[in-house]
Write a protein that holds these residues in place. Sequence first.
Motif, mmCIF file in Angstrom:
data_model
loop_
_atom_site.group_PDB
_atom_site.id
_atom_site.type_symbol
_atom_site.label_atom_id
_atom_site.label_comp_id
_atom_site.label_asym_id
_atom_site.label_seq_id
_atom_site.Cartn_x
_atom_site.Cartn_y
_atom_site.Cartn_z
ATOM 1 N N ARG A 4 0.831 -1.201 0.000
ATOM 2 C CA ARG A 4 0.000 0.000 0.000
ATOM 3 C C ARG A 4 0.871 1.259 0.000
ATOM 4 O O ARG A 4 0.525 2.272 -0.629
ATOM 5 N N LYS B 65 2.036 1.724 -3.517
ATOM 6 C CA LYS B 65 0.917 2.156 -4.362
ATOM 7 C C LYS B 65 0.558 3.610 -4.099
ATOM 8 O O LYS B 65 0.375 4.398 -5.044
ATOM 9 N N ARG C 195 3.000 5.986 -5.563
ATOM 10 C CA ARG C 195 2.791 6.137 -7.011
ATOM 11 C C ARG C 195 1.621 7.079 -7.299
ATOM 12 O O ARG C 195 1.681 7.901 -8.213
#
Length: 300
Positions: free
Chosen positions: A260, A263, A266
């Motif tokens: 997570r 992610k 990003r």
Amino acid sequence: MGKEKTLIVVTGPTASGKTALAIELARRLKCEIISADSRQLFHDLPIGTAAPTPEEQAQAVHHFVGTLNLTDYYSAAQFEADALGVLDELFAKGDYAVMCGGSMMYVDAVTRGIDDLPTVADDVRREAYAILETEGIEGVRARLRELDPVYYGEVDLNNHKRLVHALEICMQAGVPYSSLRTGRVKQRPFRIVKVAFDYPREELFDRINRRVDAMLASGFIEEVKRVYPHRELNSLNTVGYKEMFAWLDGKWDLATATARMAKNTRVYAKKQLTWLKRDPDVVWLDPHSSSPADEVVAML
């Protein structure tokens, strides 16, 4: 201060190589670096914020790195005033200064200026954050929708920091926050050159994933555990710490928290790119150039 004085702004998404380029430029131009990173200001978070290491700081003087306690309040408006003060000093002794960072509101604060807003009193700030703590983000949204429907229709409704900030201003000023936002660009008495690396999206994402792995290998978990008792502070409401706090709270296992974290980093990088792509003044550099610093120096 004349127009020959130049601020080189090295900006761009997280993990794009800003620090290395900024240091190279500072060494070449014999000048100092102003950090424009809203989290590197806090001295307890060197790994999670990818702050310049002691070795990197030994290569060039850095301002605004590790200068605040986690409990300190700081804003883009304060950064504007503080950074311009430092620039006055730097330009008094040289023609160049470098600013490095990806906190876009901080970059804009120095290069474009921030609207003059009322100083928020401590009791007003406590009242606004009390709404967040007792009623959650939905409570903040409801109050902001009532006080400033215009800004409510524009703001990212998941960005609690901006929501609370707008609410604070509404409560302090007694008028909608949106009515105080002029959007006028302030003229600066120095030249500004903005550069950023233009990585292909997948390559940038790979760099982010590898950075997360490197942070974990460098002791990030120990850093998170050290600040965990202060997890409710606004200074720790940021990518990386939030995910690891969820692991320590037992909500996720470590593998899930790490995934997570990568992610969400990003996602943050995509937001940074969206912001930057709207700025026509940014010169995009080829990250695979043999010497991007040469290209920047040639612009001066």
